[in-house]
Structure formats: C-alpha cells, structure tokens
Design a protein around this motif. Structure first.
Motif, PDB file in Angstrom:
ATOM      1  N   HIS A 196       0.837  -1.209   0.000  1.00 53.26           N
ATOM      2  CA  HIS A 196       0.000   0.000   0.000  1.00 53.26           C
ATOM      3  C   HIS A 196       0.864   1.248   0.000  1.00 53.26           C
ATOM      4  O   HIS A 196       1.904   1.304   0.641  1.00 53.26           O
ATOM      5  N   ASP A 213       6.091   2.161   6.591  1.00 52.41           N
ATOM      6  CA  ASP A 213       4.713   1.676   6.464  1.00 52.41           C
ATOM      7  C   ASP A 213       3.934   2.558   5.513  1.00 52.41           C
ATOM      8  O   ASP A 213       3.314   3.518   5.923  1.00 52.41           O
ATOM      9  N   ASP A 214       3.869   2.318   4.227  1.00 52.31           N
ATOM     10  CA  ASP A 214       4.491   1.164   3.620  1.00 52.31           C
ATOM     11  C   ASP A 214       5.285   1.612   2.394  1.00 52.31           C
ATOM     12  O   ASP A 214       5.232   0.976   1.347  1.00 52.31           O
ATOM     13  N   GLU A 250      -5.176   1.813   2.637  1.00 54.16           N
ATOM     14  CA  GLU A 250      -4.977   0.679   3.542  1.00 54.16           C
ATOM     15  C   GLU A 250      -5.153   1.101   4.986  1.00 54.16           C
ATOM     16  O   GLU A 250      -5.795   0.412   5.781  1.00 54.16           O
ATOM     17  N   GLU A 251      -4.593   2.260   5.308  1.00 49.80           N
ATOM     18  CA  GLU A 251      -4.624   2.724   6.702  1.00 49.80           C
ATOM     19  C   GLU A 251      -6.040   3.086   7.151  1.00 49.80           C
ATOM     20  O   GLU A 251      -6.293   3.251   8.327  1.00 49.80           O
ATOM     21  N   ASP A 278       4.238  -5.358   3.516  1.00 47.29           N
ATOM     22  CA  ASP A 278       3.886  -4.188   4.321  1.00 47.29           C
ATOM     23  C   ASP A 278       4.918  -4.028   5.443  1.00 47.29           C
ATOM     24  O   ASP A 278       4.963  -4.845   6.361  1.00 47.29           O
TER      25      ASP A 278
END
Ligand SMILES: [Zn+2]
Length: 462
Positions: A196, A213-214, A250-251, A278
């Motif tokens: 991501h 991340d990431d 994603e987060e 990730d």
C-alpha cells in the motif's frame, strides 16, 4: 444520518432484534422505514446461559450489536436505538469504548454503508423514558422471553420524540495503481504482488510520511516489477501474468484492496496468489543485528502448495530467515487480518504476507493523546503540536519545529517511544526552550516498563 435535521420519531419496540431459527423478533412485522428500539444482549436464563446458544457460549446477537444493526437494515429499518437493561451493564464503560470510534471522522468506501442501520445508544435513565416504562417491566419481559425461548407479547410502547443527529460527509477520491506484466504459457493465471502506498498523513500537525509503512513495501514491489520487466525484455518473462498492485486507503481499513477485490480488473477466479508486502524497511527488536529475515504469514492457510513453493524459492534465492511466529491464528497481534492480503484471502485466494515487524515509536501519537487527556482531566491547559517559529534577522521563519505538548504556556513536554534516549533528544529540547524563551522542559520515554525512571528534566535559566 437519517436525522440530518430535527425529525419527529415514533419508534417501535422489537425486543432483542434477533432472528434465528424459530426465534424471530420480526415475525409478522413490517419495519420498513421505521425506527426501532432494541435491547442489547440476548435472552438468557437466570444463571446467564444464552438460550439461543447451541454450545453455551454467547451468540453473535449477544456480543455484537452490529449483527442486530445489519439485520435491522435488511428488514428496511431506518435506524436503531439500542438500550441495555442487563444487570451487569455499564453504560459509561460501553460509551468509553465506543466514543472514540463514534466521534472520529471516518473514511469508508462510498458503496459501503446501507449494510447496517444507523445506531444510537441510549443510557439506562433515558431508556426508561424512551420506552415509557420501568426497568422492572423490561426485566419481566426479558425473563418471560428467555423462559419461552421466543419473544412474548408485551405492552411496551416507546414514546414519540424528536432527534437531530447531523453528520458531515464529503467525497474523497483516490486510486489504486496497477501494473501488468503478461505471462507466457500460463498467462491466464494472475499472480498479484501488492503493497500500500498510502500512510497516515498529518495528525495533530505532525507529518507521518510512512517510509517504513508502507513506502518500503511499495519500493520493494516496484523493484520486483522492474526485475521481472527486465527479465521479460530479455526473453525470460514469467509463465504466469503478474499484477503489481499499489493499494490506496490501507490505513483507513484496507479500502484499496477491498475495492480491487470487489471490482477486479483481472478475474479473481484465475488470480492464483497475492504476495503482500507491508513494512520491510526496518529491523525489529527481536532481530537486532540480524538483517536478513522476514516474517511470513498466511502462506499455509489457503493453499497446499504456496508454503512449500516459498520455502524452496527462498532456499534457492536470497535465503532469508523466514520467521513464522506471527502465523499462529491465535497470535494476539492478528497481523493476518491487518493488511491488504486479507481481502484476497476473504475471496479464497491464497496469500502470503511479508513484513519485518513493528516498532514502539509508532506509538508516540497514541501516548501524546493519552497524556493530553490525563493532563486536561487534572485541570491543566494543554496545547499539542505547537508550531515554534524561529526569528532570524527580524523575520519569523516557519521551519517546521513543533512542541509535542505545551502545558499552561510554561512547560514543554516532548514524548518519545524509543529503546534509549539519544543525546539528540535532549539537545532538541534545549533548543526548543531557547527558541521559545521558556524555562522548563520534560523529556518522557514511554517505551519502558516504568515511566518514572525515564523522565529527563531540562532547564533553561531556571
Ligand atoms: Zn501498512
């Protein structure tokens, strides 16, 4: 929110709001467009045994209000007001748990929603008024229902009231980025390599860039794409087609991979694996000084071959130490559920997830919020992430300095979550004190068993 403006509501009481086997709170009722009052929990014997349970454990109805909110939505209800009359209920505690989730703005995929009826939680005191009755009457209903193992007739009739619960909504658009490399003799089969590219952004004035991340996984994915593209140009292309998938959101709840797997560009039926990366940019505490490792999660879950293929490929190339400690389904970290591969797993596509572990300094924002809350509870005035301009040659320059906490305009508190303080930390705080002409600063390290031994006091002409 169905109550963007003040709206008159005449709710209806539908008991526990459960439908399972012969038990139905909805039987013979049309609740389309209605607002429901539903009891939290489930019918239970006086000893607390759930009567709808087949194994003695509470059912989903008893432990998860979302199951009831989803059923209410299926039945066409407009909203649900949950009340809790169980003797062990603790409304304050429940609210403490839910409030942060309710009060924070959330980002969700536009099509999601409609899955659960908008839900409200009513305090016990207000519930008596809402139901126009007393706890004793509701208690008797609960007892009778449990004894009959079915909803029983009742005279509970909620009162009419007015409610306004406006909600702000705005559209945010974003995109996944896809790169496709056609395969040779098995090109119908698709192998996905994903990472991501989003991160947290700016929280409380602090920039979270997401290098590990990431950014690390995204760069890893691009490096793999480049290598395979070069090989293909040289006539050594992969047999299967490869999809390089940089996910967004994603987060915010694995939104990019959710979108991709619900709207696949290449058929999921012929998508054979997702290899997801990730956080591969750092070494965690368990592997300090041993760089050549990676945690592998999920490779043995949905495929009988993937795990063996990975092990063999790793032996031939790279030979990293493959660490499976987080692969245990009972691992409390639940990493299997926490990155984009999970959405492929939901669609029964074999996955393997690669990462290098977590770091305590991810937690600084959390500690900052918690400490701010505690100080404010103690009656102190606290500002967070206070910009600290530098005055140079008579000009105020914004150079990006920020004080973590400024308490009562007097004390600077800088929070760290590190293995050990570094001399730079004290230097930085001294610098802040000089620039702000304040006298007292505290440096706190939260990444320790006991905070009280890890407070450094720094003074500036005090
Ligand atoms: Zn991540």
């Amino acid at each position: 929110s169905p109550f963007q403006q003040a709206t008159a509501v005449q709710p209806v009481f539908v008991g526990y709001g459960i439908e399972q086997g012969n038990y139905s709170d909805y039987a013979g009722r049309d609740v389309k467009g209605k607002d429901l009052v539903i009891l939290l929990g489930e019918p239970s014997t006086p000893e607390g045994g759930p009567v709808l349970s087949t194994d003695g454990n509470p059912t989903k109805w008893g432990v998860d209000f979302r199951a009831k909110a989803a059923l209410a939505a299926q039945k066409g209800a407009r909203s649900v007001f949950f009340v809790d009359y169980s003797p062990n209920s603790n409304f304050a505690k429940l609210m403490g748990r839910l409030a942060p989730r309710v009060m924070q703005p959330i980002i969700a995929a536009a099509e999601v929603g409609g899955g659960r009826a908008p839900s409200f939680f009513v305090s016990p005191a207000l519930a008596d008024q809402l139901l126009g009755t007393t706890a004793a009457v509701v208690g008797a209903y609960e007892k009778a229902t449990a004894a009959a193992k079915a909803p029983v007739a009742n005279k509970i009739k909620p009162v009419k009231f007015s409610i306004a619960a406006p909600q702000d909504r705005s559209a945010v658009s974003t995109e996944n980025v896809l790169g496709f490399l056609p395969g040779t003799d098995k090109k119908e089969e698709i192998l996905v390599v994903s990472a991501h590219y989003d991160h947290l952004g700016v929280i409380g004035g602090k920039v979270y860039n997401g290098a590990d991340d990431d950014g690390s996984g995204t760069v890893g994915m691009l490096a793999i794409a480049e290598a395979f593209a070069k090989a293909a140009h040289a006539g050594h292309g992969p047999r299967r087609s490869m999809l390089f998938l940089a996910n967004t959101g994603e987060e915010k709840g694995l939104l990019g991979s959710q979108y991709y797997t619900e709207h696949p560009v290449y058929p999921l039926a012929s998508t054979v694996t997702d290899l997801n990366i990730d956080m591969i940019g750092r070494t965690d505490a368990a592997h300090e000084g041993k760089l050549d490792y990676v945690y592998v999660i999920g490779s043995d879950k949905l495929s009988s071959q993937l795990h063996a293929v990975l092990e063999e490929a790793n032996q031939r190339h790279g030979n990293l130490a493959l660490d499976y400690r987080f692969n245990d389904p009972n691992d409390p970290n639940r990493f299997y559920y926490r990155s984009d591969h999970y959405n492929f797993a939901v669609h029964k596509i074999p996955v393997a997830f690669f990462f290098n572990g977590v770091h305590a300094d991810l937690m600084e924002a959390v500690y900052e919020a918690a400490l701010t809350h505690e100080l404010q509870k103690a009656g102190l005035r606290v500002e967070t992430q206070v910009p600290l301009p530098v005055v140079y040659d008579g000009v105020r320059l914004e150079v990006g300095y920020r004080l973590d906490l400024l308490v009562e305009d007097k004390v600077i508190v800088e929070l760290k979550s590190v293995e050990n303080f570094h001399p730079m930390h004290a230097k930085q705080l001294t610098n802040y004190l000089k620039l702000s002409k304040l006298k007292l600063g505290l440096l706190l390290n939260f990444n320790v068993p006991s905070l009280k031994d890890h407070i450094v006091r720094i003074v500036n002409g005090l």
